[in-house]
Design a protein around this motif. Structure first.
Motif, mmCIF file in Angstrom:
data_model
loop_
_atom_site.group_PDB
_atom_site.id
_atom_site.type_symbol
_atom_site.label_atom_id
_atom_site.label_comp_id
_atom_site.label_asym_id
_atom_site.label_seq_id
_atom_site.Cartn_x
_atom_site.Cartn_y
_atom_site.Cartn_z
ATOM 1 N N GLN A 81 8.482 29.463 18.085
ATOM 2 C CA GLN A 81 7.131 29.057 17.715
ATOM 3 C C GLN A 81 7.112 28.757 16.225
ATOM 4 O OE1 GLN A 81 4.303 28.772 19.697
ATOM 5 N NE2 GLN A 81 3.169 28.050 17.908
ATOM 6 N N ILE A 82 6.674 27.566 15.879
ATOM 7 C CA ILE A 82 6.613 27.168 14.473
ATOM 8 C C ILE A 82 5.164 26.878 14.130
ATOM 9 C CG2 ILE A 82 7.563 25.668 12.698
ATOM 10 C CD1 ILE A 82 9.701 24.793 14.676
ATOM 11 N N ASN A 83 4.642 27.602 13.177
ATOM 12 C CA ASN A 83 3.263 27.414 12.732
ATOM 13 C C ASN A 83 3.225 26.841 11.319
ATOM 14 O OD1 ASN A 83 2.292 28.605 15.141
ATOM 15 N ND2 ASN A 83 2.503 30.642 14.258
ATOM 16 N N SER A 84 2.068 26.340 10.944
ATOM 17 C CA SER A 84 1.877 25.797 9.587
ATOM 18 C C SER A 84 3.010 24.848 9.210
ATOM 19 C CB SER A 84 1.775 26.941 8.574
ATOM 20 O OG SER A 84 0.729 27.825 8.905
ATOM 21 N N LEU A 85 3.253 23.895 10.080
ATOM 22 C CA LEU A 85 4.377 22.976 9.876
ATOM 23 C C LEU A 85 4.271 22.243 8.548
ATOM 24 C CD1 LEU A 85 4.667 21.751 13.520
ATOM 25 C CD2 LEU A 85 6.627 22.465 12.129
ATOM 26 N N LYS A 86 5.435 22.091 7.924
ATOM 27 C CA LYS A 86 5.542 21.381 6.653
ATOM 28 C C LYS A 86 6.424 20.152 6.834
ATOM 29 C CE LYS A 86 5.331 25.749 4.074
ATOM 30 N NZ LYS A 86 5.994 26.588 3.036
ATOM 31 N N LEU A 87 6.262 19.208 5.927
ATOM 32 C CA LEU A 87 7.068 18.000 6.002
ATOM 33 C C LEU A 87 8.562 18.333 6.024
ATOM 34 C CD1 LEU A 87 5.180 15.652 3.501
ATOM 35 C CD2 LEU A 87 5.012 15.701 5.994
ATOM 36 N N GLU A 88 8.941 19.361 5.278
ATOM 37 C CA GLU A 88 10.354 19.721 5.205
ATOM 38 C C GLU A 88 10.879 20.379 6.475
ATOM 39 O OE1 GLU A 88 7.949 20.537 3.020
ATOM 40 O OE2 GLU A 88 8.186 22.608 2.294
ATOM 41 N N ASP A 89 10.012 20.636 7.435
ATOM 42 C CA ASP A 89 10.465 21.148 8.729
ATOM 43 C C ASP A 89 10.990 20.026 9.628
ATOM 44 O OD1 ASP A 89 7.678 23.434 8.759
ATOM 45 O OD2 ASP A 89 9.778 23.865 8.253
ATOM 46 N N THR A 90 10.792 18.784 9.192
ATOM 47 C CA THR A 90 11.282 17.659 9.975
ATOM 48 C C THR A 90 12.801 17.720 10.099
ATOM 49 O OG1 THR A 90 9.447 16.215 9.352
ATOM 50 C CG2 THR A 90 11.497 15.147 10.033
ATOM 51 N N ALA A 91 13.287 17.726 11.335
ATOM 52 C CA ALA A 91 14.723 17.856 11.586
ATOM 53 C C ALA A 91 14.966 17.796 13.095
ATOM 54 C CB ALA A 91 15.252 19.173 11.039
ATOM 55 N N VAL A 92 16.218 17.693 13.443
ATOM 56 C CA VAL A 92 16.616 17.933 14.830
ATOM 57 C C VAL A 92 16.880 19.426 14.958
ATOM 58 C CG1 VAL A 92 18.284 17.465 16.642
ATOM 59 C CG2 VAL A 92 17.614 15.637 15.070
ATOM 60 N N TYR A 93 16.256 20.042 15.929
ATOM 61 C CA TYR A 93 16.402 21.475 16.143
ATOM 62 C C TYR A 93 17.355 21.721 17.317
ATOM 63 C CZ TYR A 93 12.796 22.595 12.783
ATOM 64 O OH TYR A 93 12.085 22.736 11.614
ATOM 65 N N TYR A 94 18.338 22.569 17.061
ATOM 66 C CA TYR A 94 19.368 22.867 18.044
ATOM 67 C C TYR A 94 19.297 24.323 18.488
ATOM 68 C CZ TYR A 94 21.586 18.537 16.443
ATOM 69 O OH TYR A 94 21.845 17.234 16.127
ATOM 70 N N CYS A 95 19.489 24.509 19.747
ATOM 71 C CA CYS A 95 19.626 25.838 20.333
ATOM 72 C C CYS A 95 21.117 26.139 20.461
ATOM 73 C CB CYS A 95 18.952 25.832 21.705
ATOM 74 S SG CYS A 95 19.157 27.320 22.677
ATOM 75 N N ALA A 96 21.495 27.396 20.247
ATOM 76 C CA ALA A 96 22.898 27.768 20.333
ATOM 77 C C ALA A 96 23.039 29.142 20.980
ATOM 78 C CB ALA A 96 23.522 27.777 18.944
ATOM 79 N N ALA A 97 24.171 29.339 21.634
ATOM 80 C CA ALA A 97 24.443 30.606 22.309
ATOM 81 C C ALA A 97 25.753 31.203 21.818
ATOM 82 C CB ALA A 97 24.511 30.400 23.822
ATOM 83 N N GLN A 98 25.714 32.499 21.609
ATOM 84 C CA GLN A 98 26.894 33.250 21.175
ATOM 85 C C GLN A 98 27.203 34.294 22.232
ATOM 86 O OE1 GLN A 98 27.167 36.861 18.272
ATOM 87 N NE2 GLN A 98 26.949 35.010 17.058
ATOM 88 N N LEU A 99 28.439 34.305 22.679
ATOM 89 C CA LEU A 99 28.817 35.243 23.743
ATOM 90 C C LEU A 99 29.354 36.558 23.201
ATOM 91 C CD1 LEU A 99 28.433 32.583 25.261
ATOM 92 C CD2 LEU A 99 30.438 33.165 26.625
ATOM 93 N N GLY A 100 29.740 36.580 21.941
ATOM 94 C CA GLY A 100 30.341 37.777 21.386
ATOM 95 C C GLY A 100 29.421 38.461 20.412
ATOM 96 N N THR A 101 30.018 38.974 19.353
ATOM 97 C CA THR A 101 29.242 39.717 18.355
ATOM 98 C C THR A 101 29.493 39.180 16.947
ATOM 99 O OG1 THR A 101 31.010 41.352 18.191
ATOM 100 C CG2 THR A 101 29.226 41.817 19.742
ATOM 101 N N ALA A 102 29.706 37.886 16.858
ATOM 102 C CA ALA A 102 29.957 37.268 15.561
ATOM 103 C C ALA A 102 28.661 37.181 14.755
ATOM 104 C CB ALA A 102 30.563 35.886 15.757
ATOM 105 N N THR A 103 28.778 36.625 13.582
ATOM 106 C CA THR A 103 27.599 36.438 12.753
ATOM 107 C C THR A 103 26.540 35.617 13.499
ATOM 108 O OG1 THR A 103 26.765 35.424 10.728
ATOM 109 C CG2 THR A 103 28.722 34.442 11.704
ATOM 110 N N ALA A 104 25.305 36.021 13.345
ATOM 111 C CA ALA A 104 24.221 35.339 14.050
ATOM 112 C C ALA A 104 23.545 34.276 13.201
ATOM 113 C CB ALA A 104 23.178 36.355 14.495
ATOM 114 N N THR A 105 23.913 34.193 11.934
ATOM 115 C CA THR A 105 23.195 33.314 11.019
ATOM 116 C C THR A 105 24.017 32.135 10.524
ATOM 117 O OG1 THR A 105 23.788 34.662 9.118
ATOM 118 C CG2 THR A 105 21.745 35.227 10.256
#
Length: 123
Positions: A81-105
Motif C-alpha cells: 500500500q502506497i499513500n501520499s504518492l510523490k512524483l519520485e515514486d514513479t517507477a516499475v515496481y517488482y515483487c521478489a521472493a527469497q527462499l532462504g535467509t539472505a539479506t532482505a533489503t
C-alpha cells in the motif's frame, strides 16, 4: 521455480494512493521472504519493502510512514500500500521472493522476480 505476478500499477495523481499486489506460486509461500523493489529509468533497482516469513518487516527509510507491506499466506499474495504518492515514486515496481535467509533489503538476496508493474505519479 516460483512464479510471481504483480498487479495494481497505473497512473495516479500526486497525493493519491495505490495498492500493489503480487501473486506467487508454490506450496511453501508462507516460508518465503517477500520483497518489493522499484526501478526508474537510468537508475538501479532499489529496495522498497520486505516481509519475512516470521513477520519481520523492513522499509526503505525514505518511504517509511507512507508504505505498508502485508502478506496473506492463505492466498499466496503480498501487497504494498502506497499513500501520499510523490512524483519520485514513479517507477516499475517488482515483487521478489527469497527462499532462504539472505539479506532482505538487497537485490542479490532474492531468488525469483516478477515482471514488474508500472506506477506513474502525475503532477
Amino acid at each position: 521455480q516460483v512464479q510471481l505476478v504483480e498487479s495494481g500499477g497505473g497512473l495516479v495523481p500526486a497525493g493519491g494512493s495505490l495498492r500493489l499486489s503480487c501473486s506467487a506460486s508454490g506450496r511453501t509461500f508462507s516460508s518465503y521472504t517477500m520483497g518489493w523493489f522499484r526501478q526508474s529509468p537510468g537508475k538501479e533497482r532499489e529496495f522498497v519493502a520486505a516481509i519475512r516469513w516470521n513477520g519481520d518487516i523492513y522499509y526503505l527509510d525514505s518511504v517509511k510512514g507512507r508504505l505498508t507491506i502485508s502478506r496473506d499466506n492463505d492466498k499466496n499474495t503480498v501487497n504494498l500500500q502506497i499513500n501520499s504518492l510523490k512524483l519520485e515514486d514513479t517507477a516499475v515496481y517488482y515483487c521478489a521472493a527469497q527462499l532462504g535467509t539472505a539479506t532482505a533489503t538487497q537485490v542479490r538476496g532474492y531468488d525469483f522476480w516478477g515482471q514488474g508493474t508500472q506506477v506513474t505519479v502525475s503532477s
